[in-house]
Design a protein around this motif. Sequence first.
Motif, mmCIF file in Angstrom:
data_model
loop_
_atom_site.group_PDB
_atom_site.id
_atom_site.type_symbol
_atom_site.label_atom_id
_atom_site.label_comp_id
_atom_site.label_asym_id
_atom_site.label_seq_id
_atom_site.Cartn_x
_atom_site.Cartn_y
_atom_site.Cartn_z
ATOM 1 N N ARG A 172 0.789 -1.226 0.000
ATOM 2 C CA ARG A 172 0.000 0.000 0.000
ATOM 3 C C ARG A 172 0.826 1.283 0.000
ATOM 4 O O ARG A 172 0.302 2.345 0.313
ATOM 5 C CB ARG A 172 -0.904 0.006 1.237
ATOM 6 C CG ARG A 172 -1.870 -1.159 1.305
ATOM 7 C CD ARG A 172 -2.791 -1.070 2.512
ATOM 8 N NE ARG A 172 -2.098 -1.164 3.777
ATOM 9 C CZ ARG A 172 -1.869 -2.287 4.438
ATOM 10 N NH1 ARG A 172 -2.277 -3.442 3.952
ATOM 11 N NH2 ARG A 172 -1.249 -2.274 5.600
ATOM 12 N N ILE A 173 2.104 1.182 -0.351
ATOM 13 C CA ILE A 173 2.939 2.384 -0.304
ATOM 14 C C ILE A 173 3.481 2.741 -1.690
ATOM 15 O O ILE A 173 3.507 1.911 -2.589
ATOM 16 C CB ILE A 173 4.130 2.231 0.671
ATOM 17 C CG1 ILE A 173 5.101 1.153 0.193
ATOM 18 C CG2 ILE A 173 3.641 1.961 2.089
ATOM 19 C CD1 ILE A 173 6.420 1.127 0.944
ATOM 20 N N VAL A 174 3.898 3.989 -1.815
ATOM 21 C CA VAL A 174 4.661 4.444 -2.971
ATOM 22 C C VAL A 174 6.084 4.655 -2.474
ATOM 23 O O VAL A 174 6.301 5.252 -1.413
ATOM 24 C CB VAL A 174 4.088 5.753 -3.543
ATOM 25 C CG1 VAL A 174 5.010 6.336 -4.613
ATOM 26 C CG2 VAL A 174 2.701 5.518 -4.106
ATOM 27 N N ALA A 175 7.045 4.144 -3.229
ATOM 28 C CA ALA A 175 8.442 4.266 -2.832
ATOM 29 C C ALA A 175 9.259 4.838 -3.992
ATOM 30 O O ALA A 175 8.875 4.711 -5.153
ATOM 31 C CB ALA A 175 8.993 2.901 -2.421
ATOM 32 N N VAL A 176 10.367 5.470 -3.643
ATOM 33 C CA VAL A 176 11.314 5.964 -4.629
ATOM 34 C C VAL A 176 12.704 5.519 -4.203
ATOM 35 O O VAL A 176 12.975 5.343 -3.008
ATOM 36 C CB VAL A 176 11.273 7.500 -4.783
ATOM 37 C CG1 VAL A 176 9.948 7.954 -5.342
ATOM 38 C CG2 VAL A 176 11.563 8.189 -3.476
ATOM 39 N N GLY A 177 13.573 5.317 -5.178
ATOM 40 C CA GLY A 177 14.909 4.854 -4.865
ATOM 41 C C GLY A 177 15.979 5.651 -5.588
ATOM 42 O O GLY A 177 15.748 6.209 -6.656
ATOM 43 N N VAL A 178 17.155 5.683 -4.972
ATOM 44 C CA VAL A 178 18.351 6.265 -5.565
ATOM 45 C C VAL A 178 19.353 5.126 -5.663
ATOM 46 O O VAL A 178 19.639 4.461 -4.666
ATOM 47 C CB VAL A 178 18.916 7.406 -4.694
ATOM 48 C CG1 VAL A 178 20.229 7.918 -5.257
ATOM 49 C CG2 VAL A 178 17.908 8.527 -4.553
ATOM 50 N N GLY A 179 19.848 4.892 -6.874
ATOM 51 C CA GLY A 179 20.757 3.778 -7.082
ATOM 52 C C GLY A 179 22.196 4.207 -7.231
ATOM 53 O O GLY A 179 22.506 5.355 -7.539
ATOM 54 N N GLU A 180 23.064 3.233 -7.001
ATOM 55 C CA GLU A 180 24.499 3.414 -7.196
ATOM 56 C C GLU A 180 25.027 2.144 -7.854
ATOM 57 O O GLU A 180 24.885 1.050 -7.309
ATOM 58 C CB GLU A 180 25.182 3.641 -5.847
ATOM 59 C CG GLU A 180 26.664 3.834 -5.941
ATOM 60 C CD GLU A 180 27.307 4.044 -4.572
ATOM 61 O OE1 GLU A 180 28.510 3.755 -4.463
ATOM 62 O OE2 GLU A 180 26.613 4.498 -3.637
#
Length: 194
Positions: A172-180
């Motif tokens: 039930r969530i919205v997530a965002v990510g920063v990759g390396e």
Amino acid sequence: MRIRRRDVLKAVAAPLVAGATRAFGFTQDAYAENRVLIPKRGKTAMTSRPLMTVKIVAAPPQKLGTVPHGIRSIVPVTGGDFEGPRLRGKVLPGGGDWLLLRPDGVLELDLRITLETDDHALIYMTFQGLRHGPADAIAALGRGEVVDPARYYFRTLPRFETSTETYAFLNRIVAVGVGEARPGGAVHRIDEML
């Protein structure tokens, strides 16, 4: 007295929103503690909190070559781990990242993996994302070299599916990510949007 269209719309919409909120069992302030008001505008700003860091171990890419929309590679996922304030565990082998290098130099990512928590719950995780930057930085990443992540853009939109009640909040969530990008895999810092 001059009546503005905006005021009429607000007056009509308010009872409808309130009725729908009650009908679905929500209170108008269900998420009030997570809201930050923008000064002098009274609007809700986006906030986030750390969800997890995922470290992915990958096999060498399977290079398909030029396809109709760019250059396609498939990167098999062989393992890894994840850890956050509410969950931790390992990345199971068998997933992959379907990469497409577009003619404009942007790399489209399409990751699909299975996470297993320390208490043996399974979570299906997918994300779409983009990676791009200066030609020399991207070329160095392609050769497996370590490149300062500030030199390239690497963002993702993770999604989760699980049937385990303990982790059902992920559905039930919205997530965002920063990759390396790293030799032999990648590290993704993922935040839950509130």
